[in-house]
Structures are given as structure tokens and as C-alpha cells.
Design a protein around this motif. Sequence first.
Motif, PDB file in Angstrom:
ATOM      1  N   MET A   1     -31.207  -0.949 -66.374  1.00 53.90           N
ATOM      2  CA  MET A   1     -30.154  -0.395 -65.507  1.00 53.90           C
ATOM      3  C   MET A   1     -30.447   1.079 -65.198  1.00 53.90           C
ATOM      4  O   MET A   1     -30.719   1.881 -66.099  1.00 53.90           O
ATOM      5  CB  MET A   1     -28.808  -0.514 -66.232  1.00 53.90           C
ATOM      6  N   VAL A   2     -30.413   1.415 -63.935  1.00 56.53           N
ATOM      7  CA  VAL A   2     -30.750   2.773 -63.507  1.00 56.53           C
ATOM      8  C   VAL A   2     -29.643   3.748 -63.902  1.00 56.53           C
ATOM      9  O   VAL A   2     -28.458   3.458 -63.730  1.00 56.53           O
ATOM     10  CB  VAL A   2     -30.959   2.819 -61.967  1.00 56.53           C
ATOM     11  N   ASN A   3     -30.014   4.886 -64.439  1.00 56.94           N
ATOM     12  CA  ASN A   3     -29.028   5.922 -64.745  1.00 56.94           C
ATOM     13  C   ASN A   3     -28.501   6.509 -63.443  1.00 56.94           C
ATOM     14  O   ASN A   3     -29.277   6.994 -62.611  1.00 56.94           O
ATOM     15  CB  ASN A   3     -29.666   7.022 -65.606  1.00 56.94           C
ATOM     16  N   ASP A   4     -27.171   6.447 -63.275  1.00 50.83           N
ATOM     17  CA  ASP A   4     -26.566   6.915 -62.022  1.00 50.83           C
ATOM     18  C   ASP A   4     -26.125   8.383 -62.132  1.00 50.83           C
ATOM     19  O   ASP A   4     -26.358   9.028 -63.152  1.00 50.83           O
ATOM     20  CB  ASP A   4     -25.379   6.024 -61.625  1.00 50.83           C
ATOM     21  N   ARG A   5     -25.499   8.869 -61.059  1.00 47.54           N
ATOM     22  CA  ARG A   5     -25.143  10.289 -61.040  1.00 47.54           C
ATOM     23  C   ARG A   5     -24.167  10.641 -62.161  1.00 47.54           C
ATOM     24  O   ARG A   5     -24.221  11.738 -62.726  1.00 47.54           O
ATOM     25  CB  ARG A   5     -24.574  10.696 -59.667  1.00 47.54           C
ATOM     26  N   ALA A   6     -23.273   9.709 -62.501  1.00 49.73           N
ATOM     27  CA  ALA A   6     -22.315   9.977 -63.582  1.00 49.73           C
ATOM     28  C   ALA A   6     -23.024  10.243 -64.902  1.00 49.73           C
ATOM     29  O   ALA A   6     -22.548  11.014 -65.736  1.00 49.73           O
ATOM     30  CB  ALA A   6     -21.354   8.786 -63.708  1.00 49.73           C
ATOM     31  N   PHE A   7     -24.168   9.588 -65.073  1.00 49.62           N
ATOM     32  CA  PHE A   7     -24.941   9.801 -66.307  1.00 49.62           C
ATOM     33  C   PHE A   7     -25.374  11.267 -66.434  1.00 49.62           C
ATOM     34  O   PHE A   7     -25.321  11.859 -67.514  1.00 49.62           O
ATOM     35  CB  PHE A   7     -26.172   8.888 -66.310  1.00 49.62           C
ATOM     36  N   TYR A   8     -25.813  11.822 -65.286  1.00 45.64           N
ATOM     37  CA  TYR A   8     -26.309  13.201 -65.296  1.00 45.64           C
ATOM     38  C   TYR A   8     -25.181  14.236 -65.223  1.00 45.64           C
ATOM     39  O   TYR A   8     -25.382  15.404 -65.550  1.00 45.64           O
ATOM     40  CB  TYR A   8     -27.284  13.420 -64.143  1.00 45.64           C
ATOM     41  N   LEU A   9     -24.004  13.776 -64.774  1.00 47.08           N
ATOM     42  CA  LEU A   9     -22.853  14.683 -64.628  1.00 47.08           C
ATOM     43  C   LEU A   9     -22.152  14.815 -65.985  1.00 47.08           C
ATOM     44  O   LEU A   9     -20.988  14.463 -66.145  1.00 47.08           O
ATOM     45  CB  LEU A   9     -21.887  14.125 -63.578  1.00 47.08           C
ATOM     46  N   ARG A  10     -22.891  15.253 -66.967  1.00 43.81           N
ATOM     47  CA  ARG A  10     -22.348  15.338 -68.322  1.00 43.81           C
ATOM     48  C   ARG A  10     -23.006  16.480 -69.075  1.00 43.81           C
ATOM     49  O   ARG A  10     -23.915  17.139 -68.572  1.00 43.81           O
ATOM     50  CB  ARG A  10     -22.620  14.011 -69.066  1.00 43.81           C
ATOM     51  N   ASP A  11     -22.569  16.647 -70.288  1.00 42.63           N
ATOM     52  CA  ASP A  11     -23.134  17.662 -71.169  1.00 42.63           C
ATOM     53  C   ASP A  11     -24.659  17.518 -71.242  1.00 42.63           C
ATOM     54  O   ASP A  11     -25.178  16.421 -71.475  1.00 42.63           O
ATOM     55  CB  ASP A  11     -22.520  17.512 -72.559  1.00 42.63           C
ATOM     56  N   THR A  12     -25.365  18.624 -71.049  1.00 44.38           N
ATOM     57  CA  THR A  12     -26.824  18.570 -70.945  1.00 44.38           C
ATOM     58  C   THR A  12     -27.499  18.125 -72.243  1.00 44.38           C
ATOM     59  O   THR A  12     -28.484  17.383 -72.214  1.00 44.38           O
ATOM     60  CB  THR A  12     -27.358  19.943 -70.498  1.00 44.38           C
ATOM     61  N   VAL A  13     -26.949  18.548 -73.370  1.00 47.55           N
ATOM     62  CA  VAL A  13     -27.523  18.123 -74.654  1.00 47.55           C
ATOM     63  C   VAL A  13     -27.359  16.615 -74.834  1.00 47.55           C
ATOM     64  O   VAL A  13     -28.281  15.922 -75.282  1.00 47.55           O
ATOM     65  CB  VAL A  13     -26.882  18.893 -75.828  1.00 47.55           C
TER      66      VAL A  13
END
Length: 191
Positions: A1-13
Motif C-alpha cells: 500500500m502506497v504511503n499517502d499524503r496523510a502519512f507524511y503530514l505527521r511528526d517527522t520523527v
Amino acid sequence: MVNDRAFYLRDTVAVARQLIGAGLFVRCGKEVLSGRIVETEAYCGPEDLACHAARGRTARTEVMFGEPGHAYVYMIYGMYFCLNLVTREAGRPEAVLIRGVELPDGTLLSGPGKTCRHFGIDKRMNGADITGGGPIWTEKRRRAFPVVERPRVGVDYAGEWKDAPLRFILADPKKPELLQALLKIGARRPH
DNA sequence: TATACGATCACCT
DNA sequence: GGTGATCGTATAC
């Protein structure tokens, strides 16, 4: 499953840790090259003195200030490129550096320069959308692995941030030699 | 316009 | 352990 924008829209650590063990895919000409991400580093905004964004918003760092889920690619030392995945909301410049990838045949790409060289990543991919349909994307790992934390590599100039444990390395119990090899990079003398 | 140097790597002793 | 390659970027002048 491809990581979507919500995945990246989170705490960087959190993103940097969850990318350990995730799949990396890069369209290189007609073929798609892949591998498993085994090492990342988190770069945490203007306050983080190791982060390029600490020196302000410039043409180079523009992508990091934009929407999450895009590739920030820059040239280093005149001959290598580094791939970063932009996190957090627009206006909040943070990203995860991809430092190491294990290829399907077991080959270890140890270091960001070697990783980009293998996948044919260069400045043309700067700003590319990485949430699917573009030249680069990541896929969720199927399970979590133990992760080792270390200070980041090559950021001795970053004052109190140089020792922050923002480097993450896969500690797959079935492949201890992989962790061992990666730990040799940036190893510090005990004091 | 000039200069110093870096989120690296390969190769040397 | 050390150093050279090689050039875009930031900063100083």
C-alpha cells in the motif's frame, strides 16, 4: 500500500521511524527499481541547526517549505545527491533523509549518495510528488522492526543539535550484519 | 564578483 | 587514521 499524503503530514520523527522497513520505488526510465529502506534521518525545521531550513527559506530549500509528500533532492559535495521526503504541513520545513536501502538481491546501499546514484535520482526529481503516480513512492512496511537510534552523520556544526538521536537504523534480528555495516558509518570515538 | 564549504564517497597509508 | 574529487549554495565583500 502506497504511503499517502496523510502519512507524511505527521511528526517527522514518527515518519522517519516508520519508513524503516518500508519499500522505496523509483521509476528509472522504463523500469521500476525497488528496495527496502534501512536507514533514515529526521530534519526538524528552522530550530534544528542541522536542517537546511535553519538558514531560512531559499531557492534550494523551497520544496521543504511546501506540501508534505514531495521529494526534496539536492546536490552535495559537487558529485552526489541526497533524497529527502518532505513531512509536516506547508510552511513547516521538515523532512526525512533516506540514508540507506537494501536491494532485493541483498545488496546494501549504505549512504545517501550511493542510494541516489543507484536509483538514478538527481535534481530533476526535486519537488516530485511521492504519493503515487510520480517517479518516486514508498509503500508501508508490513510489520515493525526494532530500530536503533544514533546522532546524525556529518552535522558536527549543528551545536546542541549535533547529538540529537535523530538517525534511525533497521535492527533486523535476522540480519545483524546489516546493522553492523551501517553503524560503521559516522561511528564516534568513545570519550 | 569572490570565496569557503557541505545531510559524501572512494581510495590511500 | 587521512585526503582529493567537484560544484551548487550561502555569505561576504
